[in-house]
Structure formats: structure tokens, C-alpha cells
Design a protein around this motif. Structure first.
Motif, PDB file in Angstrom:
ATOM      1  N   ASN A 324       0.823  -1.209   0.000  1.00 41.11           N
ATOM      2  CA  ASN A 324       0.000   0.000   0.000  1.00 41.11           C
ATOM      3  C   ASN A 324       0.862   1.266   0.000  1.00 41.11           C
ATOM      4  N   ASN A 325       0.367   2.304  -0.682  1.00 37.03           N
ATOM      5  CA  ASN A 325       0.968   3.646  -0.665  1.00 37.03           C
ATOM      6  C   ASN A 325       2.427   3.666  -1.095  1.00 37.03           C
ATOM      7  N   ASN A 326       2.764   2.884  -2.092  1.00 36.38           N
ATOM      8  CA  ASN A 326       4.110   2.904  -2.655  1.00 36.38           C
ATOM      9  C   ASN A 326       4.102   3.632  -3.993  1.00 36.38           C
ATOM     10  N   THR A 327       5.258   4.140  -4.389  1.00 28.80           N
ATOM     11  CA  THR A 327       5.430   4.756  -5.699  1.00 28.80           C
ATOM     12  C   THR A 327       6.450   3.946  -6.480  1.00 28.80           C
ATOM     13  N   PHE A 328       6.040   3.486  -7.668  1.00 22.67           N
ATOM     14  CA  PHE A 328       6.884   2.653  -8.514  1.00 22.67           C
ATOM     15  C   PHE A 328       7.213   3.411  -9.793  1.00 22.67           C
ATOM     16  N   ILE A 329       8.500   3.616 -10.044  1.00 29.15           N
ATOM     17  CA  ILE A 329       8.956   4.283 -11.264  1.00 29.15           C
ATOM     18  C   ILE A 329       9.769   3.270 -12.053  1.00 29.15           C
ATOM     19  N   GLU A 330       9.175   2.740 -13.099  1.00 31.02           N
ATOM     20  CA  GLU A 330       9.829   1.678 -13.862  1.00 31.02           C
ATOM     21  C   GLU A 330      11.103   2.182 -14.528  1.00 31.02           C
ATOM     22  N   GLY A 331      12.117   1.328 -14.567  1.00 33.39           N
ATOM     23  CA  GLY A 331      13.403   1.715 -15.124  1.00 33.39           C
ATOM     24  C   GLY A 331      13.615   1.338 -16.564  1.00 33.39           C
ATOM     25  N   GLY A 332      12.566   0.959 -17.278  1.00 36.18           N
ATOM     26  CA  GLY A 332      12.731   0.589 -18.680  1.00 36.18           C
ATOM     27  C   GLY A 332      13.154  -0.850 -18.836  1.00 36.18           C
ATOM     28  N   THR A 333      12.414  -1.763 -18.246  1.00 34.99           N
ATOM     29  CA  THR A 333      12.762  -3.176 -18.237  1.00 34.99           C
ATOM     30  C   THR A 333      11.702  -3.970 -18.978  1.00 34.99           C
ATOM     31  N   THR A 334      11.978  -5.241 -19.207  1.00 33.61           N
ATOM     32  CA  THR A 334      10.970  -6.130 -19.772  1.00 33.61           C
ATOM     33  C   THR A 334      10.292  -6.946 -18.688  1.00 33.61           C
ATOM     34  N   ARG A 335      10.607  -6.684 -17.422  1.00 33.38           N
ATOM     35  CA  ARG A 335      10.043  -7.413 -16.300  1.00 33.38           C
ATOM     36  C   ARG A 335       8.883  -6.636 -15.683  1.00 33.38           C
ATOM     37  N   PRO A 336       7.933  -7.311 -15.042  1.00 32.10           N
ATOM     38  CA  PRO A 336       6.845  -6.591 -14.361  1.00 32.10           C
ATOM     39  C   PRO A 336       7.363  -5.830 -13.148  1.00 32.10           C
ATOM     40  N   LEU A 337       6.650  -4.783 -12.771  1.00 34.15           N
ATOM     41  CA  LEU A 337       7.027  -4.058 -11.566  1.00 34.15           C
ATOM     42  C   LEU A 337       6.763  -4.905 -10.320  1.00 34.15           C
ATOM     43  N   ILE A 338       5.625  -5.597 -10.278  1.00 36.92           N
ATOM     44  CA  ILE A 338       5.293  -6.480  -9.160  1.00 36.92           C
ATOM     45  C   ILE A 338       4.979  -7.850  -9.720  1.00 36.92           C
ATOM     46  N   SER A 339       5.586  -8.882  -9.129  1.00 37.89           N
ATOM     47  CA  SER A 339       5.314 -10.253  -9.539  1.00 37.89           C
ATOM     48  C   SER A 339       4.900 -11.051  -8.312  1.00 37.89           C
ATOM     49  N   LEU A 340       3.688 -11.614  -8.347  1.00 37.09           N
ATOM     50  CA  LEU A 340       3.148 -12.396  -7.240  1.00 37.09           C
ATOM     51  C   LEU A 340       2.943 -13.824  -7.730  1.00 37.09           C
ATOM     52  N   GLU A 341       3.500 -14.767  -6.986  1.00 42.35           N
ATOM     53  CA  GLU A 341       3.506 -16.153  -7.454  1.00 42.35           C
ATOM     54  C   GLU A 341       3.094 -17.090  -6.320  1.00 42.35           C
ATOM     55  N   ALA A 342       2.261 -18.065  -6.651  1.00 39.96           N
ATOM     56  CA  ALA A 342       1.905 -19.159  -5.747  1.00 39.96           C
ATOM     57  C   ALA A 342       1.448 -18.650  -4.382  1.00 39.96           C
ATOM     58  N   SER A 343       0.652 -17.595  -4.376  1.00 34.40           N
ATOM     59  CA  SER A 343       0.166 -17.034  -3.117  1.00 34.40           C
ATOM     60  C   SER A 343      -1.235 -17.552  -2.823  1.00 34.40           C
ATOM     61  N   SER A 344      -1.433 -18.031  -1.591  1.00 36.43           N
ATOM     62  CA  SER A 344      -2.729 -18.569  -1.208  1.00 36.43           C
ATOM     63  C   SER A 344      -3.332 -17.842  -0.009  1.00 36.43           C
ATOM     64  N   GLY A 345      -2.666 -16.775   0.457  1.00 35.10           N
ATOM     65  CA  GLY A 345      -3.191 -16.007   1.589  1.00 35.10           C
ATOM     66  C   GLY A 345      -4.079 -14.879   1.119  1.00 35.10           C
ATOM     67  N   ASN A 346      -3.860 -13.686   1.668  1.00 34.06           N
ATOM     68  CA  ASN A 346      -4.601 -12.495   1.263  1.00 34.06           C
ATOM     69  C   ASN A 346      -3.645 -11.529   0.584  1.00 34.06           C
ATOM     70  N   ILE A 347      -4.096 -10.924  -0.500  1.00 36.90           N
ATOM     71  CA  ILE A 347      -3.283  -9.967  -1.246  1.00 36.90           C
ATOM     72  C   ILE A 347      -4.043  -8.645  -1.313  1.00 36.90           C
ATOM     73  N   GLU A 348      -3.346  -7.566  -0.925  1.00 36.06           N
ATOM     74  CA  GLU A 348      -3.952  -6.239  -0.933  1.00 36.06           C
ATOM     75  C   GLU A 348      -3.004  -5.277  -1.629  1.00 36.06           C
ATOM     76  N   LEU A 349      -3.509  -4.594  -2.656  1.00 40.66           N
ATOM     77  CA  LEU A 349      -2.747  -3.601  -3.417  1.00 40.66           C
ATOM     78  C   LEU A 349      -3.579  -2.324  -3.450  1.00 40.66           C
ATOM     79  N   VAL A 350      -3.225  -1.335  -2.616  1.00 42.65           N
ATOM     80  CA  VAL A 350      -4.074  -0.151  -2.459  1.00 42.65           C
ATOM     81  C   VAL A 350      -3.215   1.107  -2.394  1.00 42.65           C
TER      82      VAL A 350
END
Length: 478
Positions: A324-350
Motif C-alpha cells: 500500500n501507498n508505494n510509488t513505482f517508477i519503472e526503469g525501462g525493463t521487460t520485467r513486471p514491476l510487481i510479480s506475485l507467485e503461488a500465493s494462497s493467503g490475502n493480497i492487498e494492493l491499495v
């Protein structure tokens, strides 16, 4: 054949060339570069006072050796000047509930390892009982440049509450290591400058280290061309009971800045992550991996700035997380800014700001995610036009969440109060405010969810005007 300045300096000393430098230059003041000065030291020039006994020393190992086998009071060694330490070791002491402090008293005393393995080692391996170590107002320098198994400071089986405060690590391979069932460790106002490989490196197995705090830690790894291949993760941490990283600045990692394994109860807040992945597109700002078949619980990542990562800013596997409340400034990559894998709990992006620069990678990538709940709202997205400019790519519990527009996200139950627009940062137009703060007219101003907003912004200013801004900074807090 090309030689570094460090190699030339050693060759000159070996051949009897005298360097005209004053004794004051050897004290390693804060404006002296350690790579050129540290190698000129050939002897200790400092003094040590044992405050409790009144006895003075010129050698740290002798001062350690003359401490009693069993402590019945706390001891303080006050250091003044420069010491050639060459892996000075404290061990075979029973300290009970008592403590030992090493404090510099003339600005910052210098522990110079003379290019040996470590500057100072605390070894509480059985049957010893070493605990409550404080290192304060010190420079740790000139330790091994080649071995990741050594460090400027090493802890083995150190119990109690341990503190490094106002310590500066310079010119070595790994700044600090702590392994084999250590307990609580706090690093506060610690600097790591020109480190070739990284540090701190804590823990080797689950529950290997207790509660760890990194507060106002500042790192700048050696980014010279000859060392880029050797520079690695800034922080490699494994198996803690809890971890707090706050108000730190991490600059320059070839691979990953904060590399976490097999732990829960993690809070990462109000930090700046700069230039991760500078020589490796798979570099990551924060990586968290669980033990096989488990989930990392109670993970909070809030109010951080990820400034131009060349790889992924956050990669989490098997995590129950709030981002929450983060600022992401991409650096010109071919990768995602956030990668979430095999998560079975709770995920919150706000309340996040995602500024993408490439049209070929998703902002958020989901892979084999089966979260009990997936919340994404009040986020500001921007990606340049083009094919495959996914805001989110992937599925949760079999439901495809892939979306290239805010309207698509909203049709799938996400970001009802989100925005898709240029964030409009202040940049250099107002030097009194952070560059990545939103302008007064930004669409992200007063558009965050106040119920999920922390009390302080990235500049450590109270957020008192509701609703707050999206991202890590709040305009009205200034």
C-alpha cells in the motif's frame, strides 16, 4: 595488465615507496575515500579505555582477553584513533545478562582489518554465553575483498539485544554477517559505502535469528566497472522471527536489494530502493521466498519509493501481503514491476502509483495465485500506448484478471476507485518538495483510501488531511 588503485598502493608500499600523508589523514574522516587511505595503515595508532577498570590498551584483542571469564557487570571499551584488528575475536566469555559496548569517542574510531578476514568477531558458540553487544561511533574498514564467508563484523550465536549504531562500513566484501541462532539485532544509522558484495547477511536456517530492525540504514555498493560482476544482493536475510526495515536508502545493487527467505512478520516502510538490477535484468528490489509448502504471513510493504529498478521492484512467492501507498517508477525493463507467485493467503494492493515506461511488460504479474482475497483499489496506473501494455496479467483462483485498461479492471471487480492517467510528479519545479511527490493538480491528489493509509508518509511527515494522496508522499503533509 591493469592495476586498480588499491593494487598500486600495495605495490608501492611493498617496494618501499613512502607516501607523504599526515597522521590526521589516517584517521579516516568522513570525507576520505577508504580505498586509497586504508591500505596505508601499518600499525595501530589508537587507545582503548576500559571504563570499568580504568586500564588502557593499544590492542583490542588484549582488551578482549583481559575481560573476566564471567561478567558480573556491564563493560564499556572506549576507542580513540585507528586500530589494525585482523579478525580480533571475543569468545569463551559468560556474560549472563550483562553487556559489552565498543564506543568510538573521537568522532568515529577506526577498526581496520588490514585486508584480513574480518575486523571483529563475536563468537558465542557453546559453552560461551555472549550477549548484548553494542558497537557505536565506529568505522569498520579494509576487511576481505574476496570472501563472502567473512565480513567486517561477524556474530556467531550472540544472544540478547544487540545494537550497531552510527557505524560506517567501507571498502570490503560483505559488511556484516550473523548466523547460528543469534537473537535480536538492530542496525541504526549505519552506512555501507563502496561495499563490493553486499551486507548485512543474516541467518542460514529457519529461526536462526530473532527480531531484526534495520533503521536509517544507507547503502551504496561499489558500482565501478571492474566490480559490477561481483556486486550482489545488498541485504540477504533468512529465518527471522520478525523484521522491520524503515527509513532506509538502498542504492546500487547488481541483483537484489532486499533478499528474504523463510520468514513472516515483515514490515518494510518508508524506504527508497534505487537502481536495483543495474547489471542484471532479473534484479529485484524486494524478494521474498517461503520455505517449501509454506506461506509468509503478515507481510506489509508501505510508503516506499522504487526508483528506476531495471528488474522487478517486488517479487513475492507464497506471501500473505499488503502493498500500500508505494510509488513505482519503472526503469525501462521487460520485467513486471510487481510479480506475485503461488500465493494462497490475502493480497492487498491499495493507494499505489505505478508509472510504467515500457509497453511490452505488465505492471503486475500473477502466476498460480489462489489468494483467499485479492483486493486492488485506489491505485494510479500509467503505461505508454502499445500492444501488450497490461496493467495486470494473470489470474486469481482461476478468474482471469488480465486487463489493459482501467475499464477492464473495473469490469473484473478491481480498482473501482482507481485511475489511469499521468501521475504528474513535482520533479525539479519545487526543490522544497520530493521529486516524486504529486503536484497540487495531479489526479492522484486526495484520491487514496484513508482507511488503509499509514500515519506517516515517506518523508516522515504526519498525514493529517483526508483524503490523503496516492503514492508514498502526501502533498498536504508539507
Amino acid at each position: 595488465m591493469h592495476f586498480s588503485f588499491r593494487q598500486l598502493a600495495w605495490l608501492a608500499v611493498a617496494s618501499g615507496v613512502l607516501y607523504g600523508c599526515s597522521q590526521s589523514a589516517l584517521q579516516l574522516s568522513t570525507d576520505i575515500q577508504p580505498k586509497s587511505e586504508a591500505n596505508l595503515r601499518t600499525a595501530s595508532t589508537g587507545t582503548i579505555l576500559n571504563v570499568q577498570t580504568g586500564k588502557t590498551y593499544t590492542d583490542l584483542q588484549t582488551a578482549f582477553n583481559e575481560l573476566p571469564a564471567t561478567f558480573t557487570q556491564s563493560y564499556e571499551l572506549q576507542l580513540s584513533g585507528t586500530f589494525i584488528t585482523k579478525s580480533v575475536t571475543l569468545r569463551s566469555k559468560n556474560m549472563g545478562s550483562f553487556s559489552l559496548a565498543l564506543r568510538g569517542v573521537d568522532g568515529q574510531a577506526v577498526l581496520d582489518a588490514g585486508q584480513s578476514e574480518s575486523a571483529v568477531v563475536f563468537n558465542g558458540t557453546s559453552p560461551a554465553n555472549i550477549r548484548n553487544i553494542t558497537l557505536e561511533n565506529l568505522v569498520i574498514t579494509n576487511y576481505s575483498l574476496t570472501s563472502g564467508n567473512t565480513a567486517g563484523v561477524r556474530f556467531f550465536t550472540i544472544k540478547g539485544q544487540n545494537l550497531l549504531k552510527n557505524v560506517r562500513f567501507t571498502g570490503g566484501y560483505v559488511a556484516m554477517r550473523a548466523t547460528v541462532q543469534c537473537e535480536d539485532i538492530t542496525l541504526e544509522d549505519v552506512q555501507m559505502e563502496g561495499i563490493r558484495y553486499g551486507g548485512p547477511r543474516f541467518g542460514q536456517a529457519p529461526d536462526d535469528v530473532g527480531n531484526v530492525v534495520l533503521r536509517r540504514l544507507k547503502t551504496s555498493l561499489d558500482q565501478s566497472p571492474q566490480n559490477l560482476a561481483g556486486v550482489d544482493n545488498v541485504c540477504q536475510l533468512k529465518g527471522f522471527k520478525s523484521l522491520l526495515i524503515e527509513d532506509c536508502e538502498f542504492d546500487g545493487a547488481t541483483k537484489t536489494i532486499v533478499d528474504l527467505y523463510e520468514m513472516s512478520n515483515i514490515t518494510i516502510r518508508r524506504n527508497k530502493f534505487i537502481r536495483s538490477g543495474s547489471n542484471n535484468l532479473y534484479g529485484i528490489g524486494i524478494q521474498l521466498l517461503p520455505a517449501s509448502g509454506s506461506t509468509c504471513r503478515n507481510v506489509v510493504i508501505e510508503n516506499n519509493l522504487f526508483d528506476n529498478p531495471l528488474g522487478t521492484a517486488i517479487y513475492l512467492r507464497g506471501a500473505d501481503v499488503k502493498i500500500n501507498n508505494n510509488t513505482f517508477i519503472e526503469g525501462g525493463t521487460t520485467r513486471p514491476l510487481i510479480s506475485l507467485e503461488a500465493s494462497s493467503g490475502n493480497i492487498e494492493l491499495v493507494n499505489n502509483i505505478y508509472l510504467g515506461k515500457s509497453s511490452t511488460n505488465p505492471i503486475i504479474n500473477l502466476y498460480q495465485v489462489n489468494a483467499q482475497s485479492f483486493v486492488s483499489n485506489n491505485n494510479l496506473y500509467f503505461k505508454p500506448a502499445g500492444n501488450n501494455r497490461n496493467l495486470i496479467k494473470g489470474a486469481n483462483n482461476g478468474k482471469d484478471l488480465t486487463s489493459t485498461t482501467l475499464a477492464q479492471l473495473q469490469s473484473k471487480g478491481l480498482d473501482r476507485d482507481g485511475l489511469q492517467a499521468q501521475p504528474l510528479f513535482i520533479g525539479s519545479t519545487d526543490p522544497g518538495r520530493p521529486a516524486y511527490m504529486l503536484t497540487a493538480g495531479s489526479p492522484g491528489r486526495n484520491a487514496a483510501d484513508a482507511t488503509r493509509c499509514p500515519a506517516m508518509d515517506l518523508a516522515n511527515q504526519p498525514i493529517t488531511v483526508a483524503p490523503p494522496d496516492m503514492g508514498a508522499y502526501d502533498y498536504d503533509s508539507f
